[in-house]
Design a protein around this motif. Structure first.
Motif, PDB file in Angstrom:
ATOM      1  N   ASP A 451      17.725  -1.817 -14.573  1.00  0.00           N
ATOM      2  CA  ASP A 451      16.644  -0.501 -14.906  1.00  0.00           C
ATOM      3  C   ASP A 451      16.073   0.090 -13.677  1.00  0.00           C
ATOM      4  O   ASP A 451      14.798  -0.284 -13.292  1.00  0.00           O
ATOM      5  N   LEU A 452      16.822   1.029 -12.858  1.00  0.00           N
ATOM      6  CA  LEU A 452      16.422   1.200 -11.670  1.00  0.00           C
ATOM      7  C   LEU A 452      14.935   2.275 -11.595  1.00  0.00           C
ATOM      8  O   LEU A 452      14.464   2.111 -10.729  1.00  0.00           O
ATOM      9  N   ALA A 453      14.835   2.832 -12.855  1.00  0.00           N
ATOM     10  CA  ALA A 453      13.708   3.661 -12.861  1.00  0.00           C
ATOM     11  C   ALA A 453      12.497   2.769 -12.950  1.00  0.00           C
ATOM     12  O   ALA A 453      11.369   3.047 -12.203  1.00  0.00           O
ATOM     13  N   ALA A 454      12.445   1.687 -13.552  1.00  0.00           N
ATOM     14  CA  ALA A 454      11.177   0.817 -13.648  1.00  0.00           C
ATOM     15  C   ALA A 454      11.208   0.113 -12.263  1.00  0.00           C
ATOM     16  O   ALA A 454      10.040  -0.134 -11.812  1.00  0.00           O
ATOM     17  N   ALA A 455      12.320  -0.501 -11.529  1.00  0.00           N
ATOM     18  CA  ALA A 455      12.085  -0.751 -10.423  1.00  0.00           C
ATOM     19  C   ALA A 455      11.750  -0.042  -9.407  1.00  0.00           C
ATOM     20  O   ALA A 455      10.796  -0.544  -8.538  1.00  0.00           O
ATOM     21  N   HIS A 456      11.975   1.347  -9.354  1.00  0.00           N
ATOM     22  CA  HIS A 456      11.334   2.241  -8.564  1.00  0.00           C
ATOM     23  C   HIS A 456       9.811   2.213  -8.547  1.00  0.00           C
ATOM     24  O   HIS A 456       8.911   2.315  -7.527  1.00  0.00           O
ATOM     25  N   ALA A 457       9.461   2.329  -9.939  1.00  0.00           N
ATOM     26  CA  ALA A 457       8.103   2.525 -10.071  1.00  0.00           C
ATOM     27  C   ALA A 457       7.240   1.024  -9.538  1.00  0.00           C
ATOM     28  O   ALA A 457       6.261   1.461  -9.215  1.00  0.00           O
ATOM     29  N   HIS A 458       7.745   0.108  -9.790  1.00  0.00           N
ATOM     30  CA  HIS A 458       7.195  -1.139  -9.556  1.00  0.00           C
ATOM     31  C   HIS A 458       7.150  -1.159  -7.883  1.00  0.00           C
ATOM     32  O   HIS A 458       5.940  -1.440  -7.199  1.00  0.00           O
ATOM     33  N   TYR A 459       8.077  -0.980  -7.187  1.00  0.00           N
ATOM     34  CA  TYR A 459       7.927  -0.986  -5.633  1.00  0.00           C
ATOM     35  C   TYR A 459       7.121   0.221  -4.964  1.00  0.00           C
ATOM     36  O   TYR A 459       6.472   0.016  -4.361  1.00  0.00           O
ATOM     37  N   GLU A 460       7.369   1.362  -5.743  1.00  0.00           N
ATOM     38  CA  GLU A 460       6.426   2.333  -5.195  1.00  0.00           C
ATOM     39  C   GLU A 460       5.053   2.125  -5.385  1.00  0.00           C
ATOM     40  O   GLU A 460       4.202   2.555  -4.573  1.00  0.00           O
ATOM     41  N   ARG A 461       4.748   1.576  -6.570  1.00  0.00           N
ATOM     42  CA  ARG A 461       3.273   1.368  -6.760  1.00  0.00           C
ATOM     43  C   ARG A 461       2.638   0.370  -5.653  1.00  0.00           C
ATOM     44  O   ARG A 461       1.700   0.499  -5.225  1.00  0.00           O
ATOM     45  N   ALA A 462       3.354  -0.836  -5.540  1.00  0.00           N
ATOM     46  CA  ALA A 462       3.277  -1.737  -4.682  1.00  0.00           C
ATOM     47  C   ALA A 462       2.921  -1.121  -3.372  1.00  0.00           C
ATOM     48  O   ALA A 462       2.186  -1.280  -2.324  1.00  0.00           O
ATOM     49  N   LEU A 463       3.998  -0.055  -2.964  1.00  0.00           N
ATOM     50  CA  LEU A 463       3.918   0.350  -1.532  1.00  0.00           C
ATOM     51  C   LEU A 463       2.563   1.380  -1.327  1.00  0.00           C
ATOM     52  O   LEU A 463       1.966   1.216  -0.405  1.00  0.00           O
ATOM     53  N   ALA A 464       2.375   1.957  -2.433  1.00  0.00           N
ATOM     54  CA  ALA A 464       1.025   2.868  -2.200  1.00  0.00           C
ATOM     55  C   ALA A 464      -0.013   2.155  -2.180  1.00  0.00           C
ATOM     56  O   ALA A 464      -0.900   2.487  -1.544  1.00  0.00           O
ATOM     57  N   ILE A 465      -0.071   1.150  -2.991  1.00  0.00           N
ATOM     58  CA  ILE A 465      -1.340   0.149  -3.057  1.00  0.00           C
ATOM     59  C   ILE A 465      -1.545  -0.327  -1.411  1.00  0.00           C
ATOM     60  O   ILE A 465      -2.628  -0.426  -0.961  1.00  0.00           O
ATOM     61  N   ILE A 466      -0.437  -0.806  -0.879  1.00  0.00           N
ATOM     62  CA  ILE A 466      -0.673  -1.645   0.448  1.00  0.00           C
ATOM     63  C   ILE A 466      -0.885  -0.322   1.412  1.00  0.00           C
ATOM     64  O   ILE A 466      -1.772  -0.800   2.283  1.00  0.00           O
ATOM     65  N   GLU A 467      -0.222   0.570   1.559  1.00  0.00           N
ATOM     66  CA  GLU A 467      -0.273   1.599   2.584  1.00  0.00           C
ATOM     67  C   GLU A 467      -1.907   2.091   2.343  1.00  0.00           C
ATOM     68  O   GLU A 467      -2.438   2.308   3.723  1.00  0.00           O
ATOM     69  N   LYS A 468      -2.385   2.494   1.150  1.00  0.00           N
ATOM     70  CA  LYS A 468      -3.957   2.876   1.053  1.00  0.00           C
ATOM     71  C   LYS A 468      -4.945   1.788   1.668  1.00  0.00           C
ATOM     72  O   LYS A 468      -5.900   2.207   2.384  1.00  0.00           O
ATOM     73  N   ALA A 469      -4.585   0.552   1.185  1.00  0.00           N
ATOM     74  CA  ALA A 469      -5.592  -0.468   1.427  1.00  0.00           C
ATOM     75  C   ALA A 469      -5.571  -0.874   3.098  1.00  0.00           C
ATOM     76  O   ALA A 469      -6.304  -1.365   3.706  1.00  0.00           O
ATOM     77  N   LEU A 470      -4.074  -0.938   3.436  1.00  0.00           N
ATOM     78  CA  LEU A 470      -3.867  -1.859   5.005  1.00  0.00           C
ATOM     79  C   LEU A 470      -3.288  -0.968   6.051  1.00  0.00           C
ATOM     80  O   LEU A 470      -3.294  -1.203   6.936  1.00  0.00           O
ATOM     81  N   GLY A 471      -2.897   0.309   5.493  1.00  0.00           N
ATOM     82  CA  GLY A 471      -2.073   0.986   6.483  1.00  0.00           C
ATOM     83  C   GLY A 471      -0.661   1.288   6.444  1.00  0.00           C
ATOM     84  O   GLY A 471       0.129   0.078   6.075  1.00  0.00           O
ATOM     85  N   ALA A 472       0.161   2.261   6.786  1.00  0.00           N
ATOM     86  CA  ALA A 472       1.588   2.377   6.874  1.00  0.00           C
ATOM     87  C   ALA A 472       2.144   1.238   7.461  1.00  0.00           C
ATOM     88  O   ALA A 472       3.529   1.167   7.456  1.00  0.00           O
ATOM     89  N   ASP A 473       1.612   0.787   8.491  1.00  0.00           N
ATOM     90  CA  ASP A 473       2.090  -0.044   9.492  1.00  0.00           C
ATOM     91  C   ASP A 473       1.850  -1.473   9.323  1.00  0.00           C
ATOM     92  O   ASP A 473       2.093  -2.447  10.205  1.00  0.00           O
ATOM     93  N   ASP A 474       1.277  -1.693   8.284  1.00  0.00           N
ATOM     94  CA  ASP A 474       0.836  -3.295   8.008  1.00  0.00           C
ATOM     95  C   ASP A 474       2.229  -3.993   7.450  1.00  0.00           C
ATOM     96  O   ASP A 474       2.967  -3.498   7.012  1.00  0.00           O
ATOM     97  N   PHE A 475       2.310  -5.251   8.195  1.00  0.00           N
ATOM     98  CA  PHE A 475       3.373  -5.886   7.726  1.00  0.00           C
ATOM     99  C   PHE A 475       3.807  -6.131   6.213  1.00  0.00           C
ATOM    100  O   PHE A 475       4.869  -6.036   5.740  1.00  0.00           O
ATOM    101  N   GLU A 476       2.657  -6.301   5.371  1.00  0.00           N
ATOM    102  CA  GLU A 476       3.025  -6.412   4.064  1.00  0.00           C
ATOM    103  C   GLU A 476       3.639  -5.084   3.233  1.00  0.00           C
ATOM    104  O   GLU A 476       4.363  -5.206   2.379  1.00  0.00           O
ATOM    105  N   VAL A 477       3.660  -4.046   4.164  1.00  0.00           N
ATOM    106  CA  VAL A 477       4.394  -2.781   3.615  1.00  0.00           C
ATOM    107  C   VAL A 477       6.046  -3.181   3.722  1.00  0.00           C
ATOM    108  O   VAL A 477       6.833  -2.786   2.966  1.00  0.00           O
ATOM    109  N   ALA A 478       6.204  -4.325   4.382  1.00  0.00           N
ATOM    110  CA  ALA A 478       7.870  -4.436   4.590  1.00  0.00           C
ATOM    111  C   ALA A 478       8.522  -4.942   3.239  1.00  0.00           C
ATOM    112  O   ALA A 478       9.658  -4.691   3.024  1.00  0.00           O
ATOM    113  N   GLU A 479       7.800  -5.567   2.369  1.00  0.00           N
ATOM    114  CA  GLU A 479       8.370  -6.162   1.018  1.00  0.00           C
ATOM    115  C   GLU A 479       8.911  -5.047   0.109  1.00  0.00           C
ATOM    116  O   GLU A 479       9.846  -5.034  -0.380  1.00  0.00           O
TER     117      GLU A 479
END
Length: 654
Positions: A451-479
């Motif tokens: 279910d690639l559409a759902a997978a994209h939605a989950h990963y992209e939400r995680a990425l957006a949350i981390i980048e906004k809270a911690l920055g685009a270069d924070d280690f947590e972005v790697a996951e």
């Protein structure tokens, strides 16, 4: 260090089976030491003033203030948390009052206890009262994140039974002879108790300055037992701040200073902490095992206190698990589990924590039934003790989802992760970076279901949350980057996969070095890119590194190892080396064809086997292809294209 493994996620990326512990190390938690003899008073008055000593610390006014403050956080479950905190503090205060009265009467009424022992009991009780005062003050300014720690912080208050342990109290070192210096020592110990309590609430940065100040005061006082105590607490805060090298240096100083003045309890605490710092945080396993020998020696000298024994076996289990020595890790964690139950009964926080960590070892060994059972026990205990909305419940649901995913129950894994995500959102809000844990795992499950559409939605939400809270270069972005790299490879967007995986690996290398399990997913994505480009040597290098990390982190029976083995086999087939490919496929299929395994993953491996056998002119090639078709049929309609590819291959090789 009352939370030897606290705040540690057991990091296989955020595919995490979370590892943590709320174990109290008695020395640092107890703050045992001499106090000053209470002022003389008539015995009948002296032994009836215990309730008054809690006035303003925990009374009706403080209860009302605390209840209002916790509800004002607006967090889900605030009323439940307030009720649990109030009940535990009521019980703690009642026990404190009874113990204070009994200690006083033992000396002043019954004459069966020396004034020296009374001094030590009263100082111990005074420190416990200080802890309650600091905890209530801190919770009066709680936010949602602190609310999640509130109940556990009440459980981590110093154990009162320590204040009745005459042998342990009398074994403590004498105070300075100078009354003024002794008073300064008592004052620093009281403030050190404040550091401990606020640390239990996660206020690490807020107490760093106080810890630095206390360290300088301890040096100025010149009483080395106190200096060792403050050094050990200071080392703990450095560890929590992500500075294992600094923590190791400070803890070494605490160890040797404690040894020089025969402060056995602090020396034992330091040895336990160094076992963990060297083994779990820095992967220096031989050094960790040597420190464990020091710890075992000191614990024997102290009479093997149960809490320290639990801490030792839990920490050593963590070291051995990281080392890949799963049978030994299992033995120590099972020993810790038995000790925790014997020490406090079948329902206690240490038991829940050890059970949780033991589940990770069972999972690494491929013992899914045992992992499911022990995680459920941990889940039930956390829910009962901390409340159904506590993050420990969400983290355990996350790990139970990993068990379900490992046995191929993707719907079950998704349901558990959705429950975990709901707890994270209720506890922390919808934009907290810790939401990336269940979100990335949901992305992994959705990708496995194609279910690639759902997978994209989950990963992209995680990425957006981390980048906004911690920055685009924070280690947590790697996951989430690694997850998106995997999706790009599945969608044959090779340039995107390469860029995303490269960015994820660069973050790992910069922050944590070259050997982290979170690298497995982007390494496999790069392996897929290399296979698509027929760069088989490059593919082999990526998959081999992924295999080494998977086996070291999760064990040789984990699905991550099967993925890497399959990639290596495909590289060998690409180079027309079937003799190399077939043993790799045998190992991978032994994992993927377990009952409940993902049918489409087994199908892909069987198809590679068919190609390898065809290259070696083995008549069993067609049988392997037909097995692949059967697996794809079981996998459902999402894999019709893959079935067609196998059917075409069979037609061409009849």
């Amino acid at each position: 260090m009352e939370a030897l493994l606290a705040e540690l996620a057991r990091e296989p990326g955020k595919r995490a089976r979370q590892w943590f512990a709320g174990l109290g190390i008695a020395g640092l938690a107890a703050g045992l030491g001499y106090g000053l003899t209470p002022p003389a008073a008539a015995p009948q008055n002296l032994c009836k003033d215990a309730p008054a000593r809690f006035a303003g610390v925990w009374d009706d006014a403080r209860k009302a203030e605390l209840r209002q403050a916790l509800r004002a956080t607006g967090a889900a479950g605030a009323d439940d948390v307030a009720g649990r905190v109030e009940a535990r503090l009521d019980a703690y205060a009642a026990e404190w009052i009874a113990m204070h009265t009994a200690a006083c009467e033992a000396t002043h009424v019954r004459g069966e206890q020396s004034p020296q022992l009374l001094d030590r009991r009263m100082e111990c009780l005074s420190l416990r009262r200080t802890e309650v005062d600091v905890l209530v003050q801190s919770l009066a300014a709680a936010d949602a994140a602190m609310l999640d720690r509130a109940v556990q912080a009440t459980m981590n208050l110093g154990r009162l039974d320590r204040c009745a342990d005459a042998e342990a109290l009398m074994a403590t070192l004498p105070p300075p002879d100078d009354p003024e210096q002794a008073a300064r020592v008592a004052d620093v110990r009281a403030r050190l108790a404040r550091v401990r309590v606020r640390g239990n609430l996660g206020q690490y940065e807020a107490v760093r300055a106080l810890s630095d100040e206390l360290l300088q005061e301890a040096i100025a006082i010149g009483y080395r037992p106190l200096h060792a105590e403050v050094l050990a607490r200071h080392a703990q805060l450095l560890e929590y701040a992500g500075d294992p090298a600094g923590a190791e240096k400070a803890m070494l100083d605490a160890y040797f200073m404690a040894g020089a003045v025969k402060h056995d309890e602090i020396q034992a605490d330091a040895a336990l902490a160094l076992t963990f710092i060297d083994g779990v945080e820095q992967a220096r396993y031989d050094d960790a095992m040597l420190w464990d020998r020091h710890a075992a020696m000191l614990l024997e000298r102290l009479g093997a206190p149960p809490v320290l024994q639990i801490t030792r076996h839990t920490g050593l289990g963590g070291v051995l698990e990281r080392w890949g020595k799963y049978p030994e890790a299992r033995e120590h964690l099972e020993r810790a589990l038995a000790l925790a139950e014997a020490d406090e009964g079948p329902e206690n926080l240490n038991l829940a924590t050890v059970a949780h960590n033991l589940g990770g070892v069972y999972l690494a060994q491929g013992d899914l039934a045992a992992a499911e059972r022990i995680y459920r026990r941990s889940l039930d205990l956390f829910a009962a003790l901390l409340g159904p909305d506590n993050l420990a419940v969400g983290e355990t649901l996350n790990n139970l989802a990993m068990v379900a995913q490992q046995r191929g129950d993707l719907p079950g894994a998704r349901e558990r992760l959705q429950r975990a995500l709901a707890i994270y959102e209720r506890s922390l809000g919808a934009r907290h970076p810790r939401l990336s844990i269940p979100l990335c795992n949901l992305g992994s499950v959705a990708a496995a279901q194609r279910d690639l559409a759902a997978a994209h939605a989950h990963y992209e939400r995680a990425l957006a949350i981390i980048e906004k809270a911690l920055g685009a270069d924070d280690f947590e972005v790697a996951e989430p980057l690694g997850g998106l790299a995997e999706l790009a490879a599945l969608e044959r967007r090779w340039d995107d996969a390469e860029a995303l995986a490269g960015r994820a690996l660069a973050l790992h290398a910069r922050v944590q070095g070259p050997a982290q399990p979170g690298q497995i997913q982007p390494l496999c994505a790069l392996g897929e890119v290399a296979l698509a480009r027929r760069d088989y040597a490059d593919a082999r290098a990526h998959f081999q590194r992924a295999l080494e990390l998977a086996e070291a982190t999760y064990g040789p029976q984990d699905i991550a190892a099967a993925t890497a083995l399959g990639g290596l086999a495909r590289a060998a087939v690409g180079e027309r080396k079937p003799a190399e490919a077939l043993p790799l496929l045998t190992r991978a299929l032994a994992i993927r064809e377990q009952p409940g395994g993902l049918a489409h993953e087994a199908a892909a491996l069987r198809f590679v086997e068919a190609q390898a056998r065809q290259q070696s002119r083995d008549a069993a090639a067609a049988d392997a292809a037909r097995q692949a078709l059967a697996h794809y049929a079981a996998a459902g309609e999402r894999f019709t294209a893959e079935r067609a590819e196998v059917e075409s291959w069979l037609a061409a090789h009849r």
